[in-house]
Write an enzyme that holds these catalytic residues in place. Structure first.
Site, PDB file in Angstrom:
ATOM      1  N   ASP A 271     -10.181 -80.136 -48.770  1.00 50.86           N
ATOM      2  CA  ASP A 271      -8.840 -80.594 -48.380  1.00 50.86           C
ATOM      3  C   ASP A 271      -8.431 -79.922 -47.081  1.00 50.86           C
ATOM      4  OD1 ASP A 271      -6.043 -81.122 -48.174  1.00 50.86           O
ATOM      5  OD2 ASP A 271      -5.928 -81.387 -50.339  1.00 50.86           O
TER       6      ASP A 271
ATOM      7  N   SER B 190       0.775 -82.665 -52.493  1.00 44.54           N
ATOM      8  CA  SER B 190       0.979 -81.908 -51.268  1.00 44.54           C
ATOM      9  C   SER B 190       2.291 -81.114 -51.340  1.00 44.54           C
ATOM     10  CB  SER B 190       0.942 -82.882 -50.081  1.00 44.54           C
ATOM     11  OG  SER B 190       0.786 -82.214 -48.869  1.00 44.54           O
TER      12      SER B 190
ATOM     13  N   HIS C 138      -7.505 -85.147 -48.440  1.00 41.73           N
ATOM     14  CA  HIS C 138      -6.270 -84.556 -48.944  1.00 41.73           C
ATOM     15  C   HIS C 138      -5.887 -85.148 -50.287  1.00 41.73           C
ATOM     16  CE1 HIS C 138      -2.538 -82.524 -48.954  1.00 41.73           C
ATOM     17  NE2 HIS C 138      -1.781 -83.531 -48.560  1.00 41.73           N
TER      18      HIS C 138
END
Length: 515
Positions: A457, A231, A485
């Site tokens: 995602d 991320s 995610h």
């Protein structure tokens, strides 16, 4: 037009990295104690560094046994890289020793900005990483500057954070009244951050954190940085590659952020992606006999939208007597969308909320906020997120610009769009101006890197991974066709093997590989 009213300090991007919260806290049984003692970086791994940074690269650090089977150390880095000798700050690091003969160290960052890398390695490394990877590397977690156990920013006390989570905008407020409330709240928050954090608040940007990583690289004894970033951790990793392309080892960037996007563009992309995730969830829910969302997907979306509007108009009370406002409800609803494995729990939470009980959504929101049953918050992730974002992204709080963005957000998501507008107000009164700006990543001369994107995602849309892989000259792109995610650690053997083969053996996946 009645523009949407923002939820106070609840941007979707602040949940980027929530996958680190969702993973189980699984620790293995007893093992031999970690290697401890004082170390310095060998001259051959330091490389050429400016004279005014020599003291940081050559410092002695002491690894001490901590948290059971781990070793911990504190590293000094400059507060201000433009004047390194003026003041230093602390970076907290934790190490899980390789179960076999280590071939080096693997640094990890779980996202955020603001998520604790220290906590992630301590609590989840043995669950998140494969046995093969943990056998081959010493795994290093660290709290970036400004975060948790490192020299940390402070804005709100736990009591003040509790109070902030129960604040809401009156549903009958006009646009002007709503904006005035947010401006007042944001100005007070910015003042507290500046007062309690001091000048550290102006130096916790992503570029500075990436420079800290190179000092860490040297002090763990590696000539090249091996790195697994999730991320926001992909943004940090890409920044490192741009600064130190010659020191890039094996970098994996999973759930990629496109660094060329503005803050407004990031929010717009996430709102659309979470809307798609919601529809995917509803379609799956409606294939089950116990789904509380009848009809087709559009009818299910309408039921969820009505539920949000009901909570906004009249906050609910959880079983423990705590008030659940729309901000808390929103945070609790979004978290299970990060992992399709949490969809059954989301179904149960919706069913109970439709009957007037928001307890499960409060539980999700507390998990996301890292709140303990005692009312204690484990980290300063929320404060750190805002502080890093305000330094990394110049924002315009021009009323007409924000109104137009709000209208576009609401059009892109019937449920989520109206709650993510006017985010620029969070940084309008910030003590320090942004020091970075969105720009495409670039690392000419760096060896191959792996960028991973997940098609479903919601937090880092798939298109961002394609963009980052295109920007990094030597990167290859890998796709996981899945929901939720990030991919590594939750997507199965295909992604795991591709990543492990790259990190351990240096086998670069085919560009465009799909799992």
């Amino acid at each position: 037009m009645n523009h949407s009213k923002p939820v106070r300090r609840s941007p979707l991007r602040s949940l980027a990295g929530a996958a680190a919260v969702v993973v189980g806290l699984v620790l293995s049984g007893c093992t031999a104690g970690p290697d401890t003692g004082a170390v310095t970086a060998p001259p051959e791994v330091i490389g050429e560094v400016p004279e005014n940074l020599q003291e940081f690269y050559t410092q002695e650090i002491t690894w001490e046994e901590c948290e059971g089977e781990f070793a911990c150390a504190t590293v000094k880095v400059p507060l201000d890289y433009s004047d390194p000798g003026r003041q230093s700050i602390d970076i907290a690091a934790i190490r899980l020793d390789a179960s076999g003969e280590p071939q080096g160290s693997l640094l990890m960052n779980p996202g955020g900005p603001g998520v604790s890398g220290y906590n992630t390695v301590r609590d989840s490394a043995e669950f998140l990483l494969s046995d093969r990877l943990r056998q081959s590397y010493d795994v290093i977690g660290f709290d970036p500057r400004g975060i948790n156990r490192s020299s940390a920013v402070e804005c709100l006390t736990d009591e003040e954070r509790e109070e902030a989570r129960t604040e809401t905008i009156p549903p009958d407020a006009t646009d002007e009244e709503a904006i005035a409330l947010i401006e007042e709240d944001s100005a007070e928050y910015a003042e507290l951050c500046a007062e309690r954090s001091g000048e550290l608040l102006g130096y916790i940007d992503t570029v500075s954190a990436a420079k800290d990583m190179d000092i860490l690289r040297a002090l763990v004894g590696d000539e090249k940085l091996n790195y697994l970033g999730f991320s926001y951790g992909t943004q940090l990793g890409a920044a490192y590659a741009g600064l130190f392309p010659e020191k890039v080892g094996r970098l994996v960037l999973d759930g990629a952020v496109d660094p060329s996007l503005s803050s407004a563009e990031i929010t717009a992309g996430q709102v659309a992606a979470f809307d798609e995730a919601l529809r995917s969830y509803i379609a799956d829910c409606q294939s089950q006999s116990d789904c509380p969302l009848p009809g087709d997907v559009e009818e299910g979306v309408s039921v969820v939208d009505d539920l949000f509007e009901s909570v906004e108009a009249s906050p609910m009370t959880a079983s423990d007597g705590r008030l659940v406002t729309i901000g808390t409800f929103f945070q609790g609803f979004v978290l299970p969308l990060y992992d399709s494995g949490s969809w059954p729990a989301l179904t149960g939470a919706i069913d109970r909320a439709l009957q007037g009980d928001p307890t499960e959504f409060l539980r999700f929101a507390d998990l996301s906020a890292e709140r303990q049953p005692t009312g204690e918050y484990l980290t300063n992730a929320s404060d750190a997120f805002t502080a890093v974002t305000c330094l990394d992204y110049p924002m315009s709080a021009d009323p007409e610009t924000m109104a137009a963005e709000a209208e576009a957000l609401e059009a892109s998501s019937e449920v989520f769009g109206e709650y993510l507008s006017y985010g620029a107000l969070a940084c309008e009164n910030w003590e320090y101006e942004a020091v970075n700006a969105p720009a495409p990543a670039s690392a000419p001369g760096a060896p191959p890197m792996v960028v991973i994107g997940t098609t479903g995602d919601p937090a880092t849309p798939y298109e961002w991974s394609l963009a980052l892989a295109d920007q990094l000259e030597s990167a290859v792109h890998v796709t996981w066709e899945g929901q939720g995610h990030t991919a590594y650690g939750r997507s199965g053997e295909c992604i795991e093997s591709l990543v492990d083969d790259f990190l351990i053996d240096g086998t670069v996946p085919d560009d465009g590989a799909r799992c």
